[in-house]
Design an enzyme around this catalytic site. Sequence first.
Site, PDB file in Angstrom:
ATOM      1  N   ARG A   1       9.030 -14.674   9.841  1.00  0.00           N
ATOM      2  CA  ARG A   1       8.369 -13.617   9.070  1.00  0.00           C
ATOM      3  C   ARG A   1       7.326 -12.911   9.936  1.00  0.00           C
ATOM      4  NH1 ARG A   1       8.122 -12.869   3.839  1.00  0.00           N
ATOM      5  NH2 ARG A   1       8.799 -14.962   3.301  1.00  0.00           N
TER       6      ARG A   1
ATOM      7  N   VAL B   1       8.132 -10.001   1.264  1.00  0.00           N
ATOM      8  CA  VAL B   1       6.726 -10.382   1.188  1.00  0.00           C
ATOM      9  C   VAL B   1       6.125 -10.257   2.582  1.00  0.00           C
ATOM     10  CG1 VAL B   1       5.147 -12.301   0.737  1.00  0.00           C
ATOM     11  CG2 VAL B   1       7.128 -11.931  -0.760  1.00  0.00           C
TER      12      VAL B   1
ATOM     13  N   HIS C   1       4.098  -1.589  -8.617  1.00  0.00           N
ATOM     14  CA  HIS C   1       4.714  -2.760  -9.258  1.00  0.00           C
ATOM     15  C   HIS C   1       5.099  -2.381 -10.690  1.00  0.00           C
ATOM     16  CE1 HIS C   1       5.551  -6.965  -9.981  1.00  0.00           C
ATOM     17  NE2 HIS C   1       4.872  -6.870 -11.116  1.00  0.00           N
TER      18      HIS C   1
HETATM   19  C1  GAR Z   1      10.506   0.117  -8.635  1.00  0.00           C
HETATM   20  O1  GAR Z   1      10.602  -0.121 -10.021  1.00  0.00           O
HETATM   21  C2  GAR Z   1       9.308  -0.609  -8.068  1.00  0.00           C
HETATM   22  O2  GAR Z   1       8.214  -0.634  -8.941  1.00  0.00           O
HETATM   23  C3  GAR Z   1       9.872  -1.990  -7.881  1.00  0.00           C
HETATM   24  O3  GAR Z   1      11.162  -1.788  -7.373  1.00  0.00           O
HETATM   25  C4  GAR Z   1      11.656  -0.556  -7.877  1.00  0.00           C
HETATM   26  C5  GAR Z   1      12.108   0.271  -6.711  1.00  0.00           C
HETATM   27  O4  GAR Z   1      12.781   1.406  -7.150  1.00  0.00           O
HETATM   28  N1  GAR Z   1       9.070  -2.752  -6.992  1.00  0.00           N
HETATM   29  C6  GAR Z   1       8.928  -4.062  -7.102  1.00  0.00           C
HETATM   30  O5  GAR Z   1       9.472  -4.731  -7.955  1.00  0.00           O
HETATM   31  C7  GAR Z   1       8.038  -4.681  -6.045  1.00  0.00           C
HETATM   32  N2  GAR Z   1       7.586  -5.961  -6.497  1.00  0.00           N
HETATM   33  P1  GAR Z   1      13.022   2.635  -6.159  1.00  0.00           P
HETATM   34  O6  GAR Z   1      13.650   2.037  -4.884  1.00  0.00           O
HETATM   35  O7  GAR Z   1      14.012   3.484  -6.901  1.00  0.00           O
HETATM   36  O8  GAR Z   1      11.720   3.292  -5.921  1.00  0.00           O
END
Ligand code: GAR
Length: 237
Positions: A82, A109, A126
């Site tokens: 990582r 992460v 988030h």
């Molecule tokens: C979004 O809903 C974002 O909030 C979430 O992934 C999706 C990405 O969508 N992020 C997480 O869950 C991070 N913990 P996108 O690629 O269409 O923007």
Amino acid sequence: MGKRENDSKRGRNGSEAQLKLAVLISGSGTNLQALIDACAEPDYPARISLVISNKDDAAGLARAEQADIRTQVIRHTDFASRSAFDQALSEALAAADIDLICLAGFMRVLGAPFVDHWQDRLINIHPALLPAFKGLHTHKRALEAGVRIAGCTVHYVRADVDVGPIIAQAAVSVLPEDTEASLAKRVLKQEHRLYPMAVALIAQGQVAVVDGRVRIAGAESGATEAALINPLPSPTK
Ligand code: GAR
């Protein structure tokens, strides 16, 4: 970014220089698209200099290419640890002279040394109202918990996952007929409004982290009397 730091970004004519963003993605990149669209507005105080994906097949890469934004794929699978992956990311970001890193569906992460190095220059979106529902499958867990209000959060990143000073949140009602997909869709729509707004506040120097919490200068708070209530109170008879 603190006000003083931002002052040093003023151009020679005294106008604010645009904040240079990097957006990190792993998937479809609809939040990236919202930032691309915002940056296309003439008065928007930031621009995207670099999009990095840890996956070759992230659909968001095509969105960046379409907008003539430089892309880079840094595969986590190419690194033995990582920390080696984080180091490669950090070098790419430093080489591009990035002011603010926006995680937008970046599903790796990041280790504490990376997060500490980029402290207060690293934000995330988030899909939940933090500190509730950290981690994955937020909408499924929100439905299982029976919450009536869900939403999304933009926050500064700290070493613990989905922890860090909260910059902005948007809330939606959970409907009786909601599925994980329908709730995700309704929240995502708000993410697309919230993320560009939060980045603009930072770029304008309005956001400061004080004692681990965000203070915002010169922004309207939600109307003091208005509330999102679910279910709506029935009219008194
Ligand atoms: C979004 O809903 C974002 O909030 C979430 O992934 C999706 C990405 O969508 N992020 C997480 O869950 C991070 N913990 P996108 O690629 O269409 O923007």
